[in-house]
Design a protein around this motif. Structure first.
Motif, PDB file in Angstrom:
ATOM      1  N   ILE A 331      57.886 -24.702 -33.782  1.00  0.00           N
ATOM      2  CA  ILE A 331      57.671 -25.921 -32.572  1.00  0.00           C
ATOM      3  C   ILE A 331      57.846 -26.156 -30.831  1.00  0.00           C
ATOM      4  N   VAL A 332      58.691 -25.821 -30.516  1.00  0.00           N
ATOM      5  CA  VAL A 332      59.060 -25.245 -29.597  1.00  0.00           C
ATOM      6  C   VAL A 332      58.222 -24.539 -28.980  1.00  0.00           C
ATOM      7  N   GLY A 333      58.070 -23.963 -29.071  1.00  0.00           N
ATOM      8  CA  GLY A 333      56.723 -22.569 -28.596  1.00  0.00           C
ATOM      9  C   GLY A 333      55.491 -22.863 -28.771  1.00  0.00           C
ATOM     10  N   VAL A 334      55.033 -24.122 -29.714  1.00  0.00           N
ATOM     11  CA  VAL A 334      53.942 -25.265 -29.335  1.00  0.00           C
ATOM     12  C   VAL A 334      53.621 -25.738 -28.466  1.00  0.00           C
ATOM     13  N   PHE A 335      54.869 -26.875 -28.323  1.00  0.00           N
ATOM     14  CA  PHE A 335      54.531 -27.796 -27.740  1.00  0.00           C
ATOM     15  C   PHE A 335      54.551 -27.093 -26.022  1.00  0.00           C
ATOM     16  N   LEU A 336      55.466 -26.063 -25.301  1.00  0.00           N
ATOM     17  CA  LEU A 336      55.090 -25.571 -24.847  1.00  0.00           C
ATOM     18  C   LEU A 336      53.523 -25.050 -24.232  1.00  0.00           C
ATOM     19  N   LEU A 337      53.012 -23.716 -25.377  1.00  0.00           N
ATOM     20  CA  LEU A 337      51.670 -23.980 -25.092  1.00  0.00           C
ATOM     21  C   LEU A 337      50.475 -24.306 -24.801  1.00  0.00           C
ATOM     22  N   VAL A 338      51.283 -25.867 -25.918  1.00  0.00           N
ATOM     23  CA  VAL A 338      50.050 -27.092 -25.490  1.00  0.00           C
ATOM     24  C   VAL A 338      50.146 -27.353 -23.873  1.00  0.00           C
ATOM     25  N   ALA A 339      52.185 -27.582 -23.246  1.00  0.00           N
ATOM     26  CA  ALA A 339      52.126 -28.438 -22.067  1.00  0.00           C
ATOM     27  C   ALA A 339      51.332 -27.644 -20.730  1.00  0.00           C
ATOM     28  N   LEU A 340      51.649 -26.068 -21.120  1.00  0.00           N
ATOM     29  CA  LEU A 340      51.265 -25.137 -20.094  1.00  0.00           C
ATOM     30  C   LEU A 340      49.359 -25.899 -19.993  1.00  0.00           C
TER      31      LEU A 340
END
Length: 349
Positions: A331-340
């Motif tokens: 979940i943290v990884g997906v949020f970072l991917l979407v944010a970047l």
């Protein structure tokens, strides 16, 4: 007709019943939900890519002198060339998106765990090949942004310790963009990467057949009901409907948002804004946040972690005793991917 049937049966001694037993594999009930059928979606789009790519190859001329003009001719002069090119472009976009979503689905459902670790790594190879085939295809148009995007990508490769110079030379067919670069991209895009993907898909599907599909249970399912259903015709109909919907969607996107021509590549004029295709936005933003060597090495480390995640997951669950720890990390990884990705999309420079 009986004579023809007997002649074929004598030379190919496989009956309809035997063929049904081989192909009609029981399918877990959770695949009745179409959003779990993302594995077949990129395969269908890959076929669309091959068909439209062959049609485009009839007119495309892979050299810096002729590439842009040949694409312009396809887009503006060849009958339905604009439509074929637009379908090819949108099928590539949807294929990359569906591969990413499929890999996420596998991750969040834990379908990479024992004994499916090798198939997860093959899936990661397919993801990387899909991204590379998107990059090389984008570079074939010889537009201003695609030219400078390829130049930036080569410079990034040059930052890799020890093998960076070699990687740059392999990508550009030399130390800098030259007359052999577009043919190199074309060979990668039209031959090497598709052939590699086909081989990986064969192994991927073979392992799925050996291990079976990971089964998921939902609260609305009863224990006394059947846990599987037939591949044909039930699941085949699901895949067929998805394929038809995708074909309609591709036609709508190709018609409403057709592929257009940008400015021709000019090696002497650097664009004010250089942006890659959307699927590299997160990577591009990461490179802007950190120094070159650290950014490249950290990206390589992230890819390595993704490849070896089935084994890391086993270790984390054993140490922390938290069964779903990978879900929270994901979940943290997906949020970072979407944010970047969103950050790079919204920032003009």
């Amino acid at each position: 007709m009986n004579g023809v049937r007997n002649w074929i049966q004598e030379r190919i001694p496989v009956s309809g019943v035997e063929l049904a037993e081989v192909t009609n594999e029981p399918v877990p009930n959770h695949l009745r939900r179409w959003w779990f059928c993302l594995g077949g979606t990129p395969a269908y789009l890959f076929v669309v890519q091959i068909v439209t790519g062959i049609l485009l190859a009839v007119y495309y001329q892979p050299s810096p002198e002729t590439a842009y003009e040949s694409v312009r001719r396809i887009t503006e002069e060849v009958n339905y060339g604009w439509y074929i090119r637009s379908v090819h472009k949108w099928a590539a976009t949807l294929m990359i998106a569906s591969v990413i979503l499929h890999q996420m689905r596998v991750y969040f459902t834990g379908a990479y765990r024992r004994p499916r670790e090798i198939n997860w790594m093959i899936g990661m190879c397919l993801l990387l090949c899909t991204l590379l085939i998107g990059f090389t295809g984008y570079s074939l148009v010889f537009e201003q942004l695609s030219y400078w995007g390829a130049t930036v990508a080569a410079n990034i490769c040059d930052m890799i310790p020890f093998v960076g110079r070699l990687a740059k030379q392999l990508l550009l067919a030399g130390d800098e963009y030259n007359e052999n670069t577009v043919p190199r991209f074309y060979i990668l895009h039209a031959a090497i990467l598709p052939a590699t993907m086909i081989l990986l898909l064969v192994v991927h599907i073979a392992l799925i057949r050996m291990h079976g599909v990971s089964e998921l249970k939902f609260e609305d399912e009863t224990d006394d009901g059947p846990g599987h259903y037939d591949f044909f015709p039930d699941h085949f109909y699901t895949e067929l409907i998805i394929g038809l919907v995708l074909m309609i969607l591709l036609s709508v996107l190709a018609t409403v948002f057709p592929a257009i021509m940008g400015p021709r590549a000019d090696p002497l004029t650097t664009p004010e804004v250089i942006k890659p295709e959307w699927f590299f936005y997160a990577t591009f933003r990461w490179l802007k946040l950190f120094s070159g060597t650290f950014a490249v090495l950290s990206m390589g480390f992230i890819v390595f972690v993704m490849f070896t995640w089935p084994f890391i997951d086993t270790l984390l669950r054993r140490v922390t005793r938290i069964e779903e720890i990978s879900v929270w990390i994901g979940i943290v990884g997906v949020f970072l991917l979407v944010a970047l990705t969103t950050w790079e999309a919204l920032v003009p420079h």
